[in-house]
Design a protein around this motif. Sequence first.
Motif, mmCIF file in Angstrom:
data_model
loop_
_atom_site.group_PDB
_atom_site.id
_atom_site.type_symbol
_atom_site.label_atom_id
_atom_site.label_comp_id
_atom_site.label_asym_id
_atom_site.label_seq_id
_atom_site.Cartn_x
_atom_site.Cartn_y
_atom_site.Cartn_z
ATOM 1 N N THR B 94 38.893 -12.154 38.409
ATOM 2 C CA THR B 94 38.267 -13.458 38.673
ATOM 3 C C THR B 94 38.857 -14.432 37.661
ATOM 4 O O THR B 94 39.227 -14.037 36.557
ATOM 5 C CB THR B 94 36.729 -13.427 38.542
ATOM 6 O OG1 THR B 94 36.377 -13.137 37.194
ATOM 7 C CG2 THR B 94 36.116 -12.383 39.464
ATOM 8 N N LYS B 95 38.957 -15.693 38.038
ATOM 9 C CA LYS B 95 39.722 -16.601 37.189
ATOM 10 C C LYS B 95 38.955 -17.834 36.704
ATOM 11 O O LYS B 95 39.321 -18.427 35.693
ATOM 12 C CB LYS B 95 41.001 -17.067 37.920
ATOM 13 C CG LYS B 95 41.996 -15.951 38.170
ATOM 14 C CD LYS B 95 43.124 -15.850 37.163
ATOM 15 C CE LYS B 95 42.906 -15.129 35.870
ATOM 16 N NZ LYS B 95 42.651 -13.716 35.922
ATOM 17 N N LYS B 96 37.886 -18.211 37.394
ATOM 18 C CA LYS B 96 37.242 -19.469 37.039
ATOM 19 C C LYS B 96 36.573 -19.416 35.672
ATOM 20 O O LYS B 96 36.772 -20.307 34.839
ATOM 21 C CB LYS B 96 36.203 -19.846 38.118
ATOM 22 C CG LYS B 96 35.801 -21.311 38.064
ATOM 23 C CD LYS B 96 34.922 -21.680 39.253
ATOM 24 C CE LYS B 96 33.691 -22.421 38.799
ATOM 25 N NZ LYS B 96 32.771 -22.713 39.910
ATOM 26 N N LEU B 97 35.805 -18.364 35.395
ATOM 27 C CA LEU B 97 35.064 -18.294 34.130
ATOM 28 C C LEU B 97 36.003 -18.211 32.934
ATOM 29 O O LEU B 97 35.770 -18.879 31.918
ATOM 30 C CB LEU B 97 34.098 -17.109 34.142
ATOM 31 C CG LEU B 97 32.845 -17.305 35.007
ATOM 32 C CD1 LEU B 97 31.978 -16.045 34.990
ATOM 33 C CD2 LEU B 97 32.019 -18.505 34.524
ATOM 34 N N ILE B 98 37.048 -17.423 33.035
ATOM 35 C CA ILE B 98 37.969 -17.313 31.886
ATOM 36 C C ILE B 98 38.711 -18.633 31.661
ATOM 37 O O ILE B 98 38.873 -19.068 30.518
ATOM 38 C CB ILE B 98 38.934 -16.109 32.032
ATOM 39 C CG1 ILE B 98 39.869 -15.975 30.821
ATOM 40 C CG2 ILE B 98 39.764 -16.171 33.293
ATOM 41 C CD1 ILE B 98 39.178 -15.574 29.559
ATOM 42 N N CYS B 99 39.113 -19.281 32.758
ATOM 43 C CA CYS B 99 39.820 -20.562 32.592
ATOM 44 C C CYS B 99 38.898 -21.612 31.977
ATOM 45 O O CYS B 99 39.327 -22.397 31.110
ATOM 46 C CB CYS B 99 40.383 -21.046 33.939
ATOM 47 S SG CYS B 99 41.866 -20.117 34.442
ATOM 48 N N TRP B 227 33.749 -3.102 39.340
ATOM 49 C CA TRP B 227 33.444 -3.957 40.490
ATOM 50 C C TRP B 227 32.120 -4.683 40.368
ATOM 51 O O TRP B 227 31.980 -5.796 40.879
ATOM 52 C CB TRP B 227 33.594 -3.158 41.790
ATOM 53 C CG TRP B 227 35.054 -2.994 42.074
ATOM 54 C CD1 TRP B 227 35.835 -1.918 41.767
ATOM 55 C CD2 TRP B 227 35.934 -3.996 42.613
ATOM 56 N NE1 TRP B 227 37.150 -2.176 42.102
ATOM 57 C CE2 TRP B 227 37.236 -3.441 42.623
ATOM 58 C CE3 TRP B 227 35.764 -5.295 43.084
ATOM 59 C CZ2 TRP B 227 38.346 -4.145 43.094
ATOM 60 C CZ3 TRP B 227 36.859 -5.996 43.560
ATOM 61 C CH2 TRP B 227 38.134 -5.425 43.556
ATOM 62 N N SER B 228 31.146 -4.097 39.669
ATOM 63 C CA SER B 228 29.895 -4.859 39.506
ATOM 64 C C SER B 228 30.175 -6.103 38.670
ATOM 65 O O SER B 228 29.597 -7.167 38.909
ATOM 66 C CB SER B 228 28.797 -3.989 38.883
ATOM 67 O OG SER B 228 28.972 -3.858 37.497
ATOM 68 N N ALA B 229 31.076 -5.975 37.691
ATOM 69 C CA ALA B 229 31.430 -7.139 36.862
ATOM 70 C C ALA B 229 32.123 -8.210 37.705
ATOM 71 O O ALA B 229 31.812 -9.404 37.604
ATOM 72 C CB ALA B 229 32.327 -6.704 35.702
ATOM 73 N N ILE B 230 33.046 -7.773 38.572
ATOM 74 C CA ILE B 230 33.779 -8.738 39.410
ATOM 75 C C ILE B 230 32.833 -9.411 40.404
ATOM 76 O O ILE B 230 32.813 -10.640 40.535
ATOM 77 C CB ILE B 230 34.937 -8.023 40.146
ATOM 78 C CG1 ILE B 230 35.995 -7.553 39.136
ATOM 79 C CG2 ILE B 230 35.557 -8.942 41.203
ATOM 80 C CD1 ILE B 230 37.068 -6.643 39.722
ATOM 81 N N PHE B 231 32.021 -8.605 41.091
ATOM 82 C CA PHE B 231 31.082 -9.175 42.073
ATOM 83 C C PHE B 231 30.144 -10.168 41.402
ATOM 84 O O PHE B 231 29.877 -11.251 41.920
ATOM 85 C CB PHE B 231 30.243 -8.067 42.732
ATOM 86 C CG PHE B 231 31.033 -7.084 43.564
ATOM 87 C CD1 PHE B 231 32.244 -7.449 44.146
ATOM 88 C CD2 PHE B 231 30.562 -5.794 43.772
ATOM 89 C CE1 PHE B 231 32.961 -6.547 44.931
ATOM 90 C CE2 PHE B 231 31.268 -4.883 44.550
ATOM 91 C CZ PHE B 231 32.470 -5.264 45.123
ATOM 92 N N ASP B 232 29.626 -9.768 40.232
ATOM 93 C CA ASP B 232 28.654 -10.610 39.540
ATOM 94 C C ASP B 232 29.265 -11.950 39.155
ATOM 95 O O ASP B 232 28.625 -12.990 39.247
ATOM 96 C CB ASP B 232 28.150 -9.874 38.293
ATOM 97 C CG ASP B 232 26.949 -10.580 37.679
ATOM 98 O OD1 ASP B 232 26.024 -10.928 38.439
ATOM 99 O OD2 ASP B 232 26.948 -10.790 36.450
ATOM 100 N N ARG B 233 30.512 -11.928 38.753
ATOM 101 C CA ARG B 233 31.163 -13.158 38.310
ATOM 102 C C ARG B 233 31.646 -14.011 39.466
ATOM 103 O O ARG B 233 32.008 -15.169 39.263
ATOM 104 C CB ARG B 233 32.329 -12.812 37.381
ATOM 105 C CG ARG B 233 31.837 -12.172 36.109
ATOM 106 C CD ARG B 233 32.963 -11.506 35.403
ATOM 107 N NE ARG B 233 33.802 -12.489 34.744
ATOM 108 C CZ ARG B 233 33.520 -13.023 33.577
ATOM 109 N NH1 ARG B 233 32.426 -12.693 32.933
ATOM 110 N NH2 ARG B 233 34.330 -13.913 33.036
ATOM 111 N N ASN B 234 31.733 -13.439 40.639
ATOM 112 C CA ASN B 234 32.209 -14.237 41.770
ATOM 113 C C ASN B 234 31.150 -14.348 42.856
ATOM 114 O O ASN B 234 31.465 -14.618 44.009
ATOM 115 C CB ASN B 234 33.507 -13.639 42.337
ATOM 116 C CG ASN B 234 34.281 -14.659 43.164
ATOM 117 O OD1 ASN B 234 34.118 -15.874 42.991
ATOM 118 N ND2 ASN B 234 35.103 -14.190 44.079
ATOM 119 N N LYS B 235 29.895 -14.175 42.494
ATOM 120 C CA LYS B 235 28.870 -14.154 43.539
ATOM 121 C C LYS B 235 28.689 -15.503 44.216
ATOM 122 O O LYS B 235 28.297 -15.565 45.381
ATOM 123 C CB LYS B 235 27.547 -13.597 43.027
ATOM 124 C CG LYS B 235 26.852 -14.386 41.983
ATOM 125 C CD LYS B 235 25.613 -13.595 41.540
ATOM 126 C CE LYS B 235 24.936 -14.318 40.387
ATOM 127 N NZ LYS B 235 23.895 -13.492 39.779
#
Lengths: 280, 280
Positions: B94-99, B227-235
């Motif tokens: 996922t890219k939005k939060l880190i950017c 995947w729980s981390a990815i899903f959570d960050r892109n929900k």
Amino acid sequence: MKISVIGLGLIGGSFAKDLGSQINVDVYGVDNNADHCLQAMEMGLVKNILSLEQALETSDVLIAAVPVDALEHLTLSLMDKMGDHQLIIDTGSTKKLICNAVENHAKRGRFVAAHPLAGTEFSGPKAALKGLFQNKKNIICEREKTDDDAMQTAIKIFESMGMHNIFMSPEEHDKHMAYVSHLSHVSSFMLGMTVLDIEQDEKQIFNLAGTGFASTVRLAKSNPKTWSAIFDRNKENLLPALDQYILWLEKFKIAMADGDRSQMEKYMTEANDIRRVLDK
Amino acid sequence: MKISVIGLGLIGGSFAKDLGSQINVDVYGVDNNADHCLQAMEMGLVKNILSLEQALETSDVLIAAVPVDALEHLTLSLMDKMGDHQLIIDTGSTKKLICNAVENHAKRGRFVAAHPLAGTEFSGPKAALKGLFQNKKNIICEREKTDDDAMQTAIKIFESMGMHNIFMSPEEHDKHMAYVSHLSHVSSFMLGMTVLDIEQDEKQIFNLAGTGFASTVRLAKSNPKTWSAIFDRNKENLLPALDQYILWLEKFKIAMADGDRSQMEKYMTEANDIRRVLDK
């Protein structure tokens, strides 16, 4: 041995390819689609194209590989005219309706209800693959209702193509298939639909598909007519399976909406168990 | 060039394998899992295991391949201590939060936001594959916010591994990924769950899996924590995608319950269009 394959699509065509290469086997083809007949001849899939009547006259074995919604009518009309030493093998993806249809026929003993578990997302004679059935499972239903000699011939044919036979009732077959095959197809078709519907940018779908999407959506390329017939004939089992699937998706959605990572992980860890089951 | 890979899982380990085989490249590894460090050394994935501080001291390039929920903290703490000529490449899904997190950092120019679209359903150093990234797409976000020399070095690294770079905003990345990758994973995890839940007969799942199930359920073998981390960050993007998917499944269910084959075929024919998009 003279074998006629009725229906020269992916499954019938692949039967023709495997059997036609064997010593002392002549394979003929029957198909009501003239293009398919032409393609099958051009590809050398069959020795000749016959009418149904010609196939009945000349064949030791008839293999029915037509769409499941055409299967009962075809099978019964063949059985009405079959000799006592001929046999007909059905290869369809649902088994209960066809087994019920032939149950009380005088020639029931000359019928073999089978379902080779092999296929691709492609269709038509050009999709035929040599070796498609090698090392694949083949489900045979109501073995006890087929004459011994007919069953032995059918098994010899399946084994010559490398299949491993499993025996179960038509009811068991249709129930298992709802979960393990038909639900996968619905899931994949609707995944394709969702992505096409929302992702207006086709170039990005193409660019980004190397992310698991290509494999989960592969079955969405399958033939709609083939599958609407299968779904329709197995909806008694498939509808509850689809309900369960939607329920699990809803549960997962709630965990995600709640930011409940440990619940999501719990579900996924349970799903991981499929690895143990499949990777034995 | 001295490169430290932080996080020696499937992605980090595969980076180490590809880069470590190149002339004049030394690859070091950092991982807070002692078993992973040991495995990476035993497999010859890295020249040596370093602490984060040692990696910062000795490396020209730092590659962060940690789970996405650990990424911001790691990246910011590295950027606080980085020199003016070092650079850090992030490879997260996922890219939005880190950017957003690095946006106003004094060293923003030394940061490259990337996402190589490659992976398998396996995890850990032993899942590392040489050539995993060959001919794969790599998404780079906010190219303009990275210093030219840092971007050139990063692109040289990606191209040396055979990746093709695509550029987009973090928002576009996360939205596309929700549809084309994350939804596929949810769909597959819950398909596995449904089948395991209802098919009590595991032997039959195994026997009958050669029916499309194996490919649609493959992603259900993936790592739950990743995947729980990815899903959570892109929900924000994934929840509406999942809603749409459930809606299509419901529509299909209604057509099936109604015995409306032509409606089912209409949906499937539309879904078939994925063939044109993917098989260009």
